[in-house]
Scaffold this motif. Structure first.
Motif, PDB file in Angstrom:
ATOM      1  N   ASP A 151       0.699  -1.240  -0.083  1.00  0.00           N
ATOM      2  CA  ASP A 151       0.182  -0.116  -0.046  1.00  0.00           C
ATOM      3  C   ASP A 151       0.843   1.358   0.036  1.00  0.00           C
ATOM      4  OD1 ASP A 151      -1.934   1.821   0.307  1.00  0.00           O
ATOM      5  OD2 ASP A 151      -2.450   1.536   2.427  1.00  0.00           O
ATOM      6  N   ARG A 152       0.678   1.933  -0.844  1.00  0.00           N
ATOM      7  CA  ARG A 152       1.234   3.281  -0.957  1.00  0.00           C
ATOM      8  C   ARG A 152       0.980   4.681  -0.320  1.00  0.00           C
ATOM      9  NH1 ARG A 152       3.137  -0.463  -4.421  1.00  0.00           N
ATOM     10  NH2 ARG A 152       4.665  -0.080  -5.843  1.00  0.00           N
ATOM     11  N   LYS A 153      -0.439   4.335   0.043  1.00  0.00           N
ATOM     12  CA  LYS A 153      -0.835   5.699   0.790  1.00  0.00           C
ATOM     13  C   LYS A 153      -1.044   5.402   2.159  1.00  0.00           C
ATOM     14  CE  LYS A 153      -5.008   7.063  -0.425  1.00  0.00           C
ATOM     15  NZ  LYS A 153      -6.522   7.297  -0.952  1.00  0.00           N
ATOM     16  N   GLY A 154      -1.084   4.229   2.576  1.00  0.00           N
ATOM     17  CA  GLY A 154      -1.297   4.063   4.224  1.00  0.00           C
ATOM     18  C   GLY A 154      -2.457   4.334   4.713  1.00  0.00           C
ATOM     19  N   LEU A 155      -2.981   4.138   5.989  1.00  0.00           N
ATOM     20  CA  LEU A 155      -4.410   4.378   6.456  1.00  0.00           C
ATOM     21  C   LEU A 155      -4.958   5.809   6.268  1.00  0.00           C
ATOM     22  CD1 LEU A 155      -6.592   3.297   7.864  1.00  0.00           C
ATOM     23  CD2 LEU A 155      -5.339   3.949  10.156  1.00  0.00           C
ATOM     24  N   GLU A 156      -5.885   6.130   5.797  1.00  0.00           N
ATOM     25  CA  GLU A 156      -6.591   7.395   5.623  1.00  0.00           C
ATOM     26  C   GLU A 156      -7.725   7.385   6.402  1.00  0.00           C
ATOM     27  OE1 GLU A 156      -8.627   9.960   2.254  1.00  0.00           O
ATOM     28  OE2 GLU A 156      -6.980   8.869   1.574  1.00  0.00           O
ATOM     29  N   VAL A 157      -8.015   8.396   7.535  1.00  0.00           N
ATOM     30  CA  VAL A 157      -9.012   8.372   8.425  1.00  0.00           C
ATOM     31  C   VAL A 157      -9.604   9.749   7.892  1.00  0.00           C
ATOM     32  CG1 VAL A 157      -9.855   8.742  10.545  1.00  0.00           C
ATOM     33  CG2 VAL A 157      -7.996   7.387  10.217  1.00  0.00           C
ATOM     34  N   VAL A 158     -10.987   9.443   7.547  1.00  0.00           N
ATOM     35  CA  VAL A 158     -12.023  10.863   7.276  1.00  0.00           C
ATOM     36  C   VAL A 158     -12.851  10.745   8.209  1.00  0.00           C
ATOM     37  CG1 VAL A 158     -13.245  11.887   5.313  1.00  0.00           C
ATOM     38  CG2 VAL A 158     -11.496  10.309   4.844  1.00  0.00           C
ATOM     39  N   ILE A 159     -12.939  12.169   8.955  1.00  0.00           N
ATOM     40  CA  ILE A 159     -13.965  12.336   9.988  1.00  0.00           C
ATOM     41  C   ILE A 159     -14.977  13.407   9.231  1.00  0.00           C
ATOM     42  CG2 ILE A 159     -14.444  13.255  12.248  1.00  0.00           C
ATOM     43  CD1 ILE A 159     -11.718  12.442  13.038  1.00  0.00           C
ATOM     44  N   GLU A 160     -16.315  13.202   8.996  1.00  0.00           N
ATOM     45  CA  GLU A 160     -17.199  13.938   8.708  1.00  0.00           C
ATOM     46  C   GLU A 160     -17.948  14.666   9.813  1.00  0.00           C
ATOM     47  OE1 GLU A 160     -19.468  12.066   5.506  1.00  0.00           O
ATOM     48  OE2 GLU A 160     -17.635  11.141   4.593  1.00  0.00           O
ATOM     49  N   ASN A 161     -18.183  15.817   9.630  1.00  0.00           N
ATOM     50  CA  ASN A 161     -18.927  16.796  10.535  1.00  0.00           C
ATOM     51  C   ASN A 161     -20.530  16.015  10.539  1.00  0.00           C
ATOM     52  OD1 ASN A 161     -16.968  18.112  11.663  1.00  0.00           O
ATOM     53  ND2 ASN A 161     -17.185  19.775  10.220  1.00  0.00           N
ATOM     54  N   ALA A 162     -21.014  15.533  11.593  1.00  0.00           N
ATOM     55  CA  ALA A 162     -22.425  15.047  11.613  1.00  0.00           C
ATOM     56  C   ALA A 162     -23.409  16.177  11.653  1.00  0.00           C
ATOM     57  CB  ALA A 162     -22.526  14.223  12.680  1.00  0.00           C
TER      58      ALA A 162
END
Length: 162
Positions: A151-162
């Motif tokens: 994997d060339r990107k690594g872990l990506e965490v996306v937090i969306e405002n609820a």
């Protein structure tokens, strides 16, 4: 950061196979924890060795040494077998023995006992021949081979405002 050439070389030499058996993590890990809490000297030494090995493996990655990474996998497997006796069933012993002429190193992932086995092929190894040798072992009918990528990107965490 690793060069694209190193990652491509590593990917071309990775051999990933599913043993056809689920790993036996619960019982194996219970024994490891029990031995750790009893401060068994061999277990403590294994954990220290594993810590040092992680540093060595990272060094091999930074130096872009695919063979070094493979050797680290084998050293990890040696440590894991000491930590968790029973993590190498006979089928895995037979597979590792059949792969020996083709790989610089390998290990079962996770706690051992089954699951996935990752290995690094020697530079000039014939992947098809390695698979053919493994297939000669009785009991490998459920064993499957897979393409492995880095994997060339690594872990990506996306937090969306609820």
């Amino acid at each position: 950061d690793c060069s694209e050439q190193f990652l491509a070389d590593l990917e071309s030499r990775l051999l990933l196979l599913y043993t056809g058996k689920p790993r036996l993590a619960k019982n194996l890990l219970q024994n490891v924890i029990r031995n750790w809490y009893s401060q068994d000297s061999e277990i403590v030494h294994c954990f220290k060795s594993n810590y040092k090995l992680a540093e060595e493996c990272w060094k091999q990655v930074q130096e872009e040494n695919v063979d070094g990474v493979g050797k680290c996998l084998s050293e990890y497997w040696t440590i894991k077998k000491k930590l968790a006796p029973g993590s190498e069933p006979q089928l895995i012993k037979d597979v590792m023995e059949a792969l020996k002429p083709f790989i610089v190193g390998g290990s079962l992932a996770g706690a051992g006992g089954g699951g996935f086995l990752a290995a690094v092929l020697k530079t000039d190894a014939d992947r098809a021949k390695a698979v053919e040798e493994v297939r000669k072992i009785p009991g490998t009918e459920r064993l499957t081979f897979h393409k492995a990528t880095v994997d060339r990107k690594g872990l990506e965490v996306v937090i969306e405002n609820a």
